[in-house]
Design a protein around this motif. Structure first.
Motif, PDB file in Angstrom:
ATOM      1  N   ARG A   7      -6.628   5.658  27.035  1.00  0.00           N
ATOM      2  CA  ARG A   7      -7.053   6.105  25.700  1.00  0.00           C
ATOM      3  C   ARG A   7      -5.984   6.929  24.994  1.00  0.00           C
ATOM      4  N   PRO A   8      -5.262   7.815  25.680  1.00  0.00           N
ATOM      5  CA  PRO A   8      -4.163   8.499  24.988  1.00  0.00           C
ATOM      6  C   PRO A   8      -3.082   7.527  24.476  1.00  0.00           C
ATOM      7  N   GLU A   9      -2.816   6.462  25.244  1.00  0.00           N
ATOM      8  CA  GLU A   9      -1.862   5.441  24.773  1.00  0.00           C
ATOM      9  C   GLU A   9      -2.394   4.756  23.515  1.00  0.00           C
ATOM     10  N   LEU A  10      -3.683   4.415  23.535  1.00  0.00           N
ATOM     11  CA  LEU A  10      -4.293   3.793  22.355  1.00  0.00           C
ATOM     12  C   LEU A  10      -4.273   4.749  21.161  1.00  0.00           C
ATOM     13  N   ASP A  11      -4.517   6.024  21.407  1.00  0.00           N
ATOM     14  CA  ASP A  11      -4.481   7.014  20.326  1.00  0.00           C
ATOM     15  C   ASP A  11      -3.079   7.118  19.730  1.00  0.00           C
ATOM     16  N   GLN A  12      -2.057   7.095  20.588  1.00  0.00           N
ATOM     17  CA  GLN A  12      -0.670   7.145  20.099  1.00  0.00           C
ATOM     18  C   GLN A  12      -0.355   5.907  19.256  1.00  0.00           C
ATOM     19  N   LEU A  13      -0.792   4.750  19.717  1.00  0.00           N
ATOM     20  CA  LEU A  13      -0.576   3.527  18.935  1.00  0.00           C
ATOM     21  C   LEU A  13      -1.337   3.607  17.609  1.00  0.00           C
ATOM     22  N   GLY A  14      -2.502   4.240  17.608  1.00  0.00           N
ATOM     23  CA  GLY A  14      -3.250   4.431  16.373  1.00  0.00           C
ATOM     24  C   GLY A  14      -2.465   5.251  15.368  1.00  0.00           C
ATOM     25  N   THR A  15      -1.806   6.295  15.849  1.00  0.00           N
ATOM     26  CA  THR A  15      -0.954   7.119  14.978  1.00  0.00           C
ATOM     27  C   THR A  15       0.183   6.281  14.403  1.00  0.00           C
ATOM     28  N   GLU A  16       0.782   5.446  15.239  1.00  0.00           N
ATOM     29  CA  GLU A  16       1.860   4.572  14.775  1.00  0.00           C
ATOM     30  C   GLU A  16       1.344   3.559  13.755  1.00  0.00           C
ATOM     31  N   LEU A  17       0.155   3.030  13.988  1.00  0.00           N
ATOM     32  CA  LEU A  17      -0.422   2.062  13.042  1.00  0.00           C
ATOM     33  C   LEU A  17      -0.652   2.702  11.675  1.00  0.00           C
ATOM     34  N   ILE A  18      -1.112   3.944  11.645  1.00  0.00           N
ATOM     35  CA  ILE A  18      -1.307   4.637  10.368  1.00  0.00           C
ATOM     36  C   ILE A  18       0.030   4.768   9.641  1.00  0.00           C
ATOM     37  N   ALA A  19       1.073   5.163  10.351  1.00  0.00           N
ATOM     38  CA  ALA A  19       2.397   5.286   9.734  1.00  0.00           C
ATOM     39  C   ALA A  19       2.867   3.943   9.190  1.00  0.00           C
ATOM     40  N   GLU A  20       2.631   2.879   9.936  1.00  0.00           N
ATOM     41  CA  GLU A  20       3.073   1.549   9.504  1.00  0.00           C
ATOM     42  C   GLU A  20       2.220   1.013   8.360  1.00  0.00           C
ATOM     43  N   LEU A  21       0.943   1.336   8.348  1.00  0.00           N
ATOM     44  CA  LEU A  21       0.111   0.971   7.193  1.00  0.00           C
ATOM     45  C   LEU A  21       0.622   1.679   5.939  1.00  0.00           C
ATOM     46  N   THR A  22       1.023   2.927   6.089  1.00  0.00           N
ATOM     47  CA  THR A  22       1.566   3.686   4.962  1.00  0.00           C
ATOM     48  C   THR A  22       2.853   3.035   4.455  1.00  0.00           C
ATOM     49  N   GLU A  23       3.730   2.642   5.383  1.00  0.00           N
ATOM     50  CA  GLU A  23       5.002   2.020   5.012  1.00  0.00           C
ATOM     51  C   GLU A  23       4.826   0.654   4.352  1.00  0.00           C
ATOM     52  N   THR A  24       3.761  -0.036   4.659  1.00  0.00           N
ATOM     53  CA  THR A  24       3.567  -1.398   4.145  1.00  0.00           C
ATOM     54  C   THR A  24       2.501  -1.463   3.052  1.00  0.00           C
ATOM     55  N   ALA A  25       2.132  -0.334   2.477  1.00  0.00           N
ATOM     56  CA  ALA A  25       1.045  -0.284   1.487  1.00  0.00           C
ATOM     57  C   ALA A  25       1.282  -1.237   0.311  1.00  0.00           C
ATOM     58  N   ALA A  26       2.494  -1.297  -0.202  1.00  0.00           N
ATOM     59  CA  ALA A  26       2.762  -2.178  -1.348  1.00  0.00           C
ATOM     60  C   ALA A  26       2.560  -3.646  -0.979  1.00  0.00           C
ATOM     61  N   LEU A  27       2.940  -4.012   0.229  1.00  0.00           N
ATOM     62  CA  LEU A  27       2.766  -5.394   0.673  1.00  0.00           C
ATOM     63  C   LEU A  27       1.293  -5.745   0.843  1.00  0.00           C
ATOM     64  N   GLN A  28       0.498  -4.782   1.268  1.00  0.00           N
ATOM     65  CA  GLN A  28      -0.930  -5.020   1.494  1.00  0.00           C
ATOM     66  C   GLN A  28      -1.658  -5.374   0.200  1.00  0.00           C
ATOM     67  N   ALA A  29      -1.144  -4.889  -0.908  1.00  0.00           N
ATOM     68  CA  ALA A  29      -1.778  -5.141  -2.202  1.00  0.00           C
ATOM     69  C   ALA A  29      -1.209  -6.364  -2.916  1.00  0.00           C
ATOM     70  N   SER A  30      -0.178  -6.971  -2.349  1.00  0.00           N
ATOM     71  CA  SER A  30       0.445  -8.118  -3.014  1.00  0.00           C
ATOM     72  C   SER A  30      -0.427  -9.366  -2.905  1.00  0.00           C
ATOM     73  N   THR A  31      -0.258 -10.260  -3.857  1.00  0.00           N
ATOM     74  CA  THR A  31      -1.037 -11.502  -3.836  1.00  0.00           C
ATOM     75  C   THR A  31      -0.622 -12.418  -2.689  1.00  0.00           C
ATOM     76  N   SER A  32       0.551 -12.194  -2.133  1.00  0.00           N
ATOM     77  CA  SER A  32       1.020 -13.025  -1.015  1.00  0.00           C
ATOM     78  C   SER A  32       0.747 -12.375   0.341  1.00  0.00           C
ATOM     79  N   CYS A  33      -0.019 -11.293   0.360  1.00  0.00           N
ATOM     80  CA  CYS A  33      -0.224 -10.540   1.604  1.00  0.00           C
ATOM     81  C   CYS A  33      -0.742 -11.401   2.758  1.00  0.00           C
ATOM     82  N   ARG A  34      -1.779 -12.155   2.522  1.00  0.00           N
ATOM     83  CA  ARG A  34      -2.358 -12.951   3.621  1.00  0.00           C
ATOM     84  C   ARG A  34      -1.338 -13.916   4.203  1.00  0.00           C
ATOM     85  N   SER A  35      -0.598 -14.560   3.333  1.00  0.00           N
ATOM     86  CA  SER A  35       0.437 -15.485   3.790  1.00  0.00           C
ATOM     87  C   SER A  35       1.551 -14.727   4.514  1.00  0.00           C
ATOM     88  N   ASP A  36       1.945 -13.581   3.969  1.00  0.00           N
ATOM     89  CA  ASP A  36       2.998 -12.770   4.595  1.00  0.00           C
ATOM     90  C   ASP A  36       2.570 -12.295   5.977  1.00  0.00           C
TER      91      ASP A  36
END
Length: 195
Positions: free
Chosen positions: A127-156
């Motif tokens: 669970r601590p490993e999963l929690d650490q990966l969760g922290t990394e996922l939040i950082a990566e979601l933040t970094e990719t926010a513009a891509l998530q809103a793009s019309t090509s997101c699903r394809s990308d």
């Protein structure tokens, strides 16, 4: 002069097309860390399955799932991420992880036992490993926010998963590919992503 205009038109069209491909390629590359971290989270699913097999506990752990999602939402909000995006994304991560757990547990039941393994400490190690990966996922979601809103997101996202799987094909059975697609299913925020 007419020939020069044709050449200029060709170069212009080629440049526009090439730029479109470059954006898509850059988007695919930019999503690789997010996909890779999701894939790492799925690798841990086998350890979770071992722990649950050893203890006889069910795959479903609603209180833990709620805790993971609530923690992720709180961390995401501190980074300016949409609460619904984070909640849906982490729900997809959890569902993908459970997909692997259910499949492994069923396979082990069919053969009569889990493969030999060192006992797994779910609470103290996994669970601590999963929690650490969760922290990394939040950082990566933040970094990719513009891509998530793009019309090509699903394809990308689909291309990014495909690229990751191709680069790591010796580690991916069909189950893991399906689970990774499931894990990444709620990455996009545009209207088309919800269908």
């Amino acid at each position: 002069m007419g020939l020069n205009k044709k050449k200029l038109a060709f170069i212009t069209v080629w440049t526009i097309c090439a730029q479109g491909r470059t954006y898509s390629q850059n988007a695919t590359d930019h999503l690789q860390r997010l996909v890779g971290t999701s894939a790492q989270r799925l690798v841990i699913a086998e350890q979770v399955a071992f722990a649950k097999s050893d203890s006889g506990t069910p795959v479903e752990d609603v209180p833990r799932e709620a805790q993971v999602i609530a923690s992720a939402v709180k961390a995401g909000e501190s980074q300016g991420l949409d609460q619904a995006l984070v909640s849906n994304f982490f729900r997809s991560q959890i569902e993908a992880n459970k997909l692997i757990q259910y499949s492994l547990l069923a396979e082990w039941r069919r053969v009569g036992r889990a493969p030999g393994h060192v006992p797994v400490d779910l609470a103290g190690t996994v669970r601590p490993e999963l929690d650490q990966l969760g922290t990394e996922l939040i950082a990566e979601l933040t970094e990719t926010a513009a891509l998530q809103a793009s019309t090509s997101c699903r394809s990308d996202v689909a291309k990014a998963v495909g690229k990751y799987v191709s680069a790591h094909k010796n580690k991916f059975c069909p189950l893991r590919v399906i689970a990774l697609d499931r894990a990444m299913a709620a990455t996009c925020t545009n209207a088309e992503a919800s269908d």
